[in-house]
Design a protein around this motif. Structure first.
Motif, mmCIF file in Angstrom:
data_model
loop_
_atom_site.group_PDB
_atom_site.id
_atom_site.type_symbol
_atom_site.label_atom_id
_atom_site.label_comp_id
_atom_site.label_asym_id
_atom_site.label_seq_id
_atom_site.Cartn_x
_atom_site.Cartn_y
_atom_site.Cartn_z
ATOM 1 N N ALA A 142 2.054 -6.728 9.024
ATOM 2 C CA ALA A 142 2.347 -5.677 8.065
ATOM 3 C C ALA A 142 3.216 -4.611 8.707
ATOM 4 O O ALA A 142 3.200 -4.418 9.923
ATOM 5 N N LEU A 157 3.188 -1.643 3.180
ATOM 6 C CA LEU A 157 4.105 -1.808 2.055
ATOM 7 C C LEU A 157 4.850 -3.138 2.105
ATOM 8 O O LEU A 157 5.269 -3.664 1.079
ATOM 9 N N VAL A 158 5.013 -3.670 3.297
ATOM 10 C CA VAL A 158 5.628 -4.995 3.473
ATOM 11 C C VAL A 158 4.655 -5.837 4.287
ATOM 12 O O VAL A 158 4.196 -5.405 5.345
ATOM 13 N N LYS A 159 4.342 -7.021 3.769
ATOM 14 C CA LYS A 159 3.416 -7.922 4.455
ATOM 15 C C LYS A 159 4.032 -9.305 4.548
ATOM 16 O O LYS A 159 4.688 -9.761 3.611
ATOM 17 N N ALA A 195 5.389 -10.261 0.996
ATOM 18 C CA ALA A 195 5.015 -9.392 -0.125
ATOM 19 C C ALA A 195 5.617 -8.007 0.101
ATOM 20 O O ALA A 195 5.444 -7.412 1.165
ATOM 21 N N ILE A 196 6.351 -7.515 -0.900
ATOM 22 C CA ILE A 196 6.999 -6.208 -0.818
ATOM 23 C C ILE A 196 6.456 -5.348 -1.947
ATOM 24 O O ILE A 196 6.511 -5.731 -3.120
ATOM 25 N N ASP A 197 5.937 -4.187 -1.592
ATOM 26 C CA ASP A 197 5.414 -3.254 -2.587
ATOM 27 C C ASP A 197 6.551 -2.825 -3.520
ATOM 28 O O ASP A 197 7.676 -2.562 -3.075
ATOM 29 N N ASP A 198 6.265 -2.743 -4.814
ATOM 30 C CA ASP A 198 7.279 -2.374 -5.811
ATOM 31 C C ASP A 198 7.927 -1.017 -5.525
ATOM 32 O O ASP A 198 9.078 -0.787 -5.872
ATOM 33 N N SER A 199 7.189 -0.118 -4.891
ATOM 34 C CA SER A 199 7.735 1.215 -4.624
ATOM 35 C C SER A 199 8.931 1.175 -3.670
ATOM 36 O O SER A 199 9.693 2.142 -3.599
#
Length: 112
Positions: free
Chosen positions: A37, A42-44, A57-61
């Protein structure tokens, strides 16, 4: 004293045992998953213990065009975090397998 033939047979059996054990370790490493992470989660990046990337996985924000460079840096950091964890798990699993083998001091397995 054992005959040369008996010693060769024992060496071949030991080599086969090591090969079988290493194949089992490689299968387990592919099944084990680690997650790296960055950016406070926010990015995994999920990877196998052998380093195969399974998911990003990237957080929408983070999906703001002006933040593209930062997002790219976070993805690279998450990949590196996952790779480091994969290497650690791989070393631990290989050490478990080789702990019972009568290897000479300082001997390194070929893929550790």
């Amino acid at each position: 004293m054992k005959s040369m033939e008996e010693m060769m047979k024992a060496a071949q059996e030991a080599a086969q045992t090591v090969q079988t054990q290493m194949e089992e370790v490689q299968k387990r490493l592919e099944a084990l998953e680690v997650e790296g992470a960055a950016g406070g989660g926010l990015v995994k990046v999920k990877a196998s213990a052998k380093g195969r990337i399974i998911n990003v996985a990237i957080d929408d924000s983070l999906m703001v065009p002006a933040d593209k460079t930062m997002l790219e840096d976070l993805i690279a950091a998450a990949f590196n975090d996952a790779r480091q964890k994969a290497d650690q798990v791989s070393q631990e699993e290989t050490a478990k397998m080789s702990s019972g083998l009568p290897l000479p001091p300082g001997f390194k397995m070929p893929f550790t």
